[in-house]
Enzyme design. Structure first.
Site, PDB file in Angstrom:
ATOM      1  N   ILE A   1       2.897  -0.417  -3.693  1.00  0.00           N
ATOM      2  CA  ILE A   1       4.280  -0.942  -3.331  1.00  0.00           C
ATOM      3  C   ILE A   1       3.623  -1.742  -2.007  1.00  0.00           C
ATOM      4  CG2 ILE A   1       5.150   2.131  -1.802  1.00  0.00           C
ATOM      5  CD1 ILE A   1       3.970   2.306  -0.169  1.00  0.00           C
TER       6      ILE A   1
ATOM      7  N   LYS B   1       3.745   6.557  11.442  1.00  0.00           N
ATOM      8  CA  LYS B   1       4.888   6.751  11.482  1.00  0.00           C
ATOM      9  C   LYS B   1       5.776   6.350  12.617  1.00  0.00           C
ATOM     10  CE  LYS B   1       4.274   9.139   7.150  1.00  0.00           C
ATOM     11  NZ  LYS B   1       6.218   8.838   6.178  1.00  0.00           N
TER      12      LYS B   1
ATOM     13  N   ASP C   1       4.877   5.286  -8.226  1.00  0.00           N
ATOM     14  CA  ASP C   1       4.089   6.000  -7.599  1.00  0.00           C
ATOM     15  C   ASP C   1       2.949   5.170  -8.607  1.00  0.00           C
ATOM     16  OD1 ASP C   1       3.713   9.057  -6.372  1.00  0.00           O
ATOM     17  OD2 ASP C   1       1.448   8.035  -7.071  1.00  0.00           O
TER      18      ASP C   1
ATOM     19  N   GLY D   1       6.449   6.953  -3.776  1.00  0.00           N
ATOM     20  CA  GLY D   1       5.810   9.094  -4.102  1.00  0.00           C
ATOM     21  C   GLY D   1       6.234   9.046  -4.399  1.00  0.00           C
TER      22      GLY D   1
ATOM     23  N   TYR E   1      -2.190   7.850  11.428  1.00  0.00           N
ATOM     24  CA  TYR E   1      -1.014   7.944  10.958  1.00  0.00           C
ATOM     25  C   TYR E   1       0.188   8.458  11.303  1.00  0.00           C
ATOM     26  CZ  TYR E   1       1.623  11.232   7.986  1.00  0.00           C
ATOM     27  OH  TYR E   1       3.021  12.028   6.952  1.00  0.00           O
TER      28      TYR E   1
END
Ligand code: SER
Length: 341
Positions: free
Chosen positions: A57, A160, A37, A11, A156
């Site tokens: 990724i 996380k 990225d 990122g 999200y």
């Protein structure tokens, strides 16, 4: 064959990535940065990277090639789909945010094994791991510590929170039933960021974006409609302090750290206070409040303030910018310069 250790930043082209690359190179011009990225790296950061890698990724082949080519000693795994975007494509968000993180953790473990030394791993978590039922509750509970109200309502936030746990597992318990102890492990450290505000980049896909959007719109002379009510409070931090916190946490001696996940915060303005400061700097700014019930509900599920005493005590968190200084010395001068026509 001995290779010079490199720092992998996923990122790299994002808001945090760009600031981090400048700071790491300023601190040590010899730092070898591998910037990964999906998009081509911006011209400003490209010269600071030893290698700029365009890729995903989720592409295991790409990660295997990276491991073959470089000795990776440190990973800042910043790539993610933020909270608003993730609600539109939850399964894709899960792929990127969880499977992507698992891929990087696996890469870190393999690197540690190959090189016989610990690989450090920084994971940016978020206030979004918290889930508070309603506005009234968040107003009454005071600063929220790391372990409380951790039933998130967004994809999200779920991603996380789970990845924090994965990082703890890989650091402390990886293959705990194996006949032979795994030698070198990874050293995973995570910061739960508040909303971040940068003078140099604008966010995309987040739900705390109203604050940075407001001030960037004012500087451009564009009207802004804020999607939360004026009374909504949220923890925020200026980008230089966020980057400084990452660098500090990564530099802290392992024996000083009692946990793998830390809250951090700097100031907790209401959207109305943020608008007032914006208007003080840009008197022609047109800012109105028209809450979007659904996005506002997400913001209200996050704490109005967090308890960051562990970060302050264990590794010396000490943000330089309070709200006023963020405006006076960081945002206003740099944003004016940026949009000068
Ligand atoms: N700033 C992030 C978002 O709004 C929260 O970590 O998604």
């Amino acid at each position: 064959m001995s290779r010079k250790p490199a720092v992998l930043i996923t990122g790299a082209n994002g808001e945090i990535g760009q600031s981090l690359i400048f700071s790491l190179r300023r601190a040590d011009p010899e730092t070898r940065i591998l910037g990964l990225d999906l998009r081509e790296l911006g011209e400003a950061i490209r010269p600071h990277c030893h290698a700029a890698i365009i890729g995903d990724i989720l592409d295991q082949g790409l990660l295997d090639r990276l491991v073959g080519e470089y000795e990776i000693s440190t990973i800042f795994h910043l790539a993610a789909l933020l909270s608003t975007r993730a609600e539109f494509t939850p399964e894709t968000a899960h792929q990127v945010n969880v499977q992507g993180t698992l891929n990087l953790l696996k890469l870190a473990v393999e690197q540690a094994r190959w090189h016989g030394s610990t690989v450090k791993f920084l994971f940016p978590s978020s206030i979004a791991v918290h889930g508070i039922p309603d506005f009234e509750t968040r107003e009454s509970i005071g600063p929220v510590p790391e372990h409380k109200w951790t039933i998130p309502t967004t994809m999200y936030g779920c991603n996380k929170l789970y990845c924090e746990n994965l990082g703890r597992y890989y650091t402390r318990h990886y293959k705990q039933l194996a006949a032979e102890e795994e030698g070198q492990r990874i050293d995973f450290r995570s910061i739960r960021f508040p909303g971040l505000i940068s003078a140099f980049t604008t966010p995309s896909g987040g739900t705390s974006d109203y604050a940075p959007e407001m001030i960037h719109a004012a500087a451009k002379g564009v009207p802004y409609t804020c999607f939360v009510r004026a009374a909504t409070r949220l923890p925020f931090m200026a980008m230089p302090d966020a980057v400084d916190a990452m660098i500090k946490l990564m530099a802290a001696p392992a024996e000083d750290l009692q946990r793998v996940v830390y809250n951090i915060s700097a100031f907790n303005p209401s959207a109305g206070e943020f608008a007032d400061l914006t208007k003080a700097a840009f008197p022609d700014a047109e800012i109105t409040f028209s809450p979007d019930v659904k996005r506002e509900r997400i913001v209200h599920s996050w704490p109005a303030a967090v308890d960051d005493r562990h970060a302050r005590a264990e590794w010396g968190l000490s943000p330089a910018y309070d709200l006023q200084r963020t405006f006076d010395e960081y945002l206003i001068p740099n944003i004016r310069e940026r949009y000068r026509t």
